[in-house]
Design an enzyme around this catalytic site. Structure first.
Site, PDB file in Angstrom:
ATOM      1  N   GLU A   1      -1.339   6.550 -40.401  1.00 36.98           N
ATOM      2  CA  GLU A   1      -1.530   6.248 -38.982  1.00 36.98           C
ATOM      3  C   GLU A   1      -0.271   6.532 -38.166  1.00 36.98           C
ATOM      4  OE1 GLU A   1      -3.454   2.696 -40.715  1.00 36.98           O
ATOM      5  OE2 GLU A   1      -4.384   2.493 -38.749  1.00 36.98           O
TER       6      GLU A   1
ATOM      7  N   HIS B   1      -9.525   0.917 -36.197  1.00 39.39           N
ATOM      8  CA  HIS B   1      -8.986   1.838 -37.222  1.00 39.39           C
ATOM      9  C   HIS B   1      -9.182   3.297 -36.803  1.00 39.39           C
ATOM     10  CE1 HIS B   1      -9.827  -1.295 -40.669  1.00 39.39           C
ATOM     11  NE2 HIS B   1      -8.592  -1.433 -40.230  1.00 39.39           N
TER      12      HIS B   1
ATOM     13  N   ARG C   1       1.159   1.749 -31.161  1.00 35.15           N
ATOM     14  CA  ARG C   1      -0.214   1.463 -31.555  1.00 35.15           C
ATOM     15  C   ARG C   1      -0.736   0.353 -30.645  1.00 35.15           C
ATOM     16  NH1 ARG C   1      -2.519  -2.264 -36.263  1.00 35.15           N
ATOM     17  NH2 ARG C   1      -4.665  -1.605 -36.099  1.00 35.15           N
TER      18      ARG C   1
ATOM     19  N   ASN D   1       4.485  -0.444 -34.176  1.00 31.93           N
ATOM     20  CA  ASN D   1       3.239  -1.183 -34.389  1.00 31.93           C
ATOM     21  C   ASN D   1       3.613  -2.662 -34.265  1.00 31.93           C
ATOM     22  OD1 ASN D   1       0.921  -2.400 -35.267  1.00 31.93           O
ATOM     23  ND2 ASN D   1       0.718  -1.184 -37.127  1.00 31.93           N
TER      24      ASN D   1
ATOM     25  N   MET E   1      -7.661  -6.553 -54.353  1.00 32.30           N
ATOM     26  CA  MET E   1      -8.619  -5.911 -55.254  1.00 32.30           C
ATOM     27  C   MET E   1      -8.072  -5.758 -56.666  1.00 32.30           C
ATOM     28  SD  MET E   1     -11.664  -4.983 -55.463  1.00 32.30           S
ATOM     29  CE  MET E   1     -12.425  -4.825 -53.848  1.00 32.30           C
ATOM     30  N   ARG E   2      -6.735  -5.626 -56.794  1.00 30.88           N
ATOM     31  CA  ARG E   2      -6.159  -5.526 -58.145  1.00 30.88           C
ATOM     32  C   ARG E   2      -6.445  -6.803 -58.942  1.00 30.88           C
ATOM     33  NH1 ARG E   2      -0.648  -3.579 -55.467  1.00 30.88           N
ATOM     34  NH2 ARG E   2      -1.583  -4.943 -53.944  1.00 30.88           N
TER      35      ARG E   2
ATOM     36  N   ARG F   1     -12.498 -11.220 -44.011  1.00 27.23           N
ATOM     37  CA  ARG F   1     -13.569 -11.251 -43.005  1.00 27.23           C
ATOM     38  C   ARG F   1     -14.925 -11.038 -43.667  1.00 27.23           C
ATOM     39  NH1 ARG F   1     -10.461  -7.006 -39.870  1.00 27.23           N
ATOM     40  NH2 ARG F   1      -8.840  -8.173 -38.774  1.00 27.23           N
TER      41      ARG F   1
ATOM     42  N   GLU G   1      -7.638   4.217 -51.587  1.00 27.63           N
ATOM     43  CA  GLU G   1      -6.727   5.177 -52.205  1.00 27.63           C
ATOM     44  C   GLU G   1      -6.398   4.824 -53.650  1.00 27.63           C
ATOM     45  OE1 GLU G   1      -3.242   5.562 -49.643  1.00 27.63           O
ATOM     46  OE2 GLU G   1      -4.564   5.600 -47.905  1.00 27.63           O
TER      47      GLU G   1
ATOM     48  N   HIS H   1     -12.538   3.522 -44.751  1.00 26.02           N
ATOM     49  CA  HIS H   1     -11.179   2.973 -44.662  1.00 26.02           C
ATOM     50  C   HIS H   1     -11.226   1.577 -45.264  1.00 26.02           C
ATOM     51  CE1 HIS H   1      -7.215   2.232 -42.541  1.00 26.02           C
ATOM     52  NE2 HIS H   1      -7.603   1.013 -42.864  1.00 26.02           N
TER      53      HIS H   1
END
Ligand code: ADP
Length: 404
Positions: free
Chosen positions: A385, A181, A92, A10, A284-285, A242, A334, A209
């Protein structure tokens, strides 16, 4: 004897992530990462399955040097690029346009086509190309396979893929919704069907996702029928940096009234918007920590993020008509129980609910978090992925007799 290992690369503009997978048993003999290529303080991290992880610091001026450094580390573990066990290298590639609907063995014509798509993927395709060219130079005899982020979305009907703008203008500039994605959406929708014990052809899934980049997709019987990212990854959900959906007139307004250039607005919407633009954090944490501590800006950012997510869940419910499962994946999907709970709160009328106890349990594998009697299954499905790229790559080289 034929090889059973696939090296997945990748290649980004300043990094290369790699994983060596063995398709016999799904094991990963080695994984690693080269960062800050062409910058000061380059770093390589290499983790063999059997042995200590290693880190190297020093100058890595370009992708050629990065892949040679990777090859040297693999060599030290007896996993070098010249090993007969290596069947192919899977790359990828972010943008495959409309032409690449499947993983494709790379030749000069394929490289030229990926190059032709640079105007619609200026940030990603050049780096992906460099990675392929460099790997090809290192092992010219080995099949190199390009696996495209857009491929899974090429099944979208025209009604979902076209913007309602003048057809001639759109076609002249190849403007349409491509989606990204795709490798993750393909993998997660299939794994969700597996979790339900059903064939992918029989199952309708909404895949969410949610990583730093985020996208939703509507998958009917294993085929994508809509997705939230568009011409570029800017459209759709609120992401780490974004904006996702905005009125396009915001751009004219910022140009005419705000005096900003196209490049400045590009940076604003792609790098300084989304969660980071709303509250100064994109993890996010940290946002949840601030929300729990009573921080109003973080709470508003969280609410805007959830509101958009809920709108897409509703939209894709309507697109699919019948939904068998909603699957959460990637870093936020997740790991963030509060995001999953808030995204589905109040949707019991649609048969959607989260079991608080199951949602709170942390776990590595795919799992259900909906109550046992729920009409629609809600699942957490870790994405992979690299495994998907390796699986597609191996299937192609095996079938086409390309195996060395
Ligand atoms: P990328 O889009 O870079 O591949 P990932 O899928 O790795 O992103 O997701 C990264 C994001 O996941 C982080 O920015 C963070 O917001 C979120 N994340 C990671 N771990 C957790 C966690 N334990 N709880 C909540 N959010 C998390």
């Amino acid at each position: 004897m034929t090889g059973t290992r696939v090296l997945v690369l990748n290649s980004g503009s300043s990094s290369v992530k790699y994983q060596l997978l063995d398709m016999r048993d799904g094991s990963r003999p080695a994984v690693g990462l080269v960062e800050r290529i062409g910058e000061s303080g380059s770093r390589l991290q290499h983790s063999p399955a059997h042995g200590e992880s290693r880190e190297r610091n020093g100058s890595v001026p370009d992708h050629d040097a990065a892949l040679k450094a990777m090859a040297a580390e693999l060599d030290r573990d007896g996993l070098g690029l010249d090993s007969p066990e290596l069947a192919a290298i899977g790359h990828r590639v972010v943008h495959g346009g409309l032409r690449f609907t499947e993983p494709t063995v790379v030749d000069d014509a394929v490289l030229a086509e990926i190059e032709r798509l640079i105007p619609v993927a200026p940030l990603h395709n050049p780096a992906n190309l460099t990675g392929i060219r460099t790997a090809r130079a290192l092992r010219p005899d080995l099949p190199q396979v390009a696996v495209f982020d857009t491929a899974f979305h090429t099944t979208m009907p025209e009604s979902a893929a076209r913007y309602a703008i003048d057809v001639e203008t759109a076609d002249a500039h190849r403007i349409r919704r491509y989606g990204f994605h795709g490798t993750s959406h393909a993998y997660v929708s299939r794994e969700t069907a597996r979790l339900l014990g059903r064939a992918p052809e029989d199952v309708n899934v909404i895949v969410l996702h949610l990583g730093n980049g985020a996208s939703a997709s509507a998958v009917r019987g294993g085929r994508c029928v809509d997705t939230s990212m568009g011409l570029t990854p800017l459209e759709g959900l609120v992401m780490g940096t974004r904006s996702g959906d905005t009125d396009p007139a915001v751009i004219f307004h910022l140009m005419r009234v705000g005096g900003m250039s196209a490049d400045e607005i590009d940076t604003l919407l792609n790098k300084r918007s989304g969660l980071i633009g709303l509250c100064g954090d994109n993890d996010m944490r940290e946002i949840r920590r601030r929300v729990d501590a009573g921080d109003e800006r973080a709470a508003l950012a969280f609410d805007i993020y959830i509101h958009r997510l809920k709108k897409y869940i509703g939209a894709y419910y309507a697109v699919l008509g019948r939904v068998d499962a909603v699957a959460f994946t990637a870093g936020v999907g997740e790991n963030s129980a509060p995001v999953r709970e808030a995204a589905l709160a109040g949707l019991e009328g649609l048969g959607l609910a989260v079991d608080g106890g199951l949602n709170a349990v942390r776990g590595d594998g795919a799992r259900l978090i909906s109550p046992a009697d729920a009409r629609v299954a809600v699942a957490v499905v870790p994405t992979d992925e690299e495994m998907e790229i390796a699986t597609q790559t191996y299937a192609l080289v095996k079938d086409s007799g390309n195996l060395t």
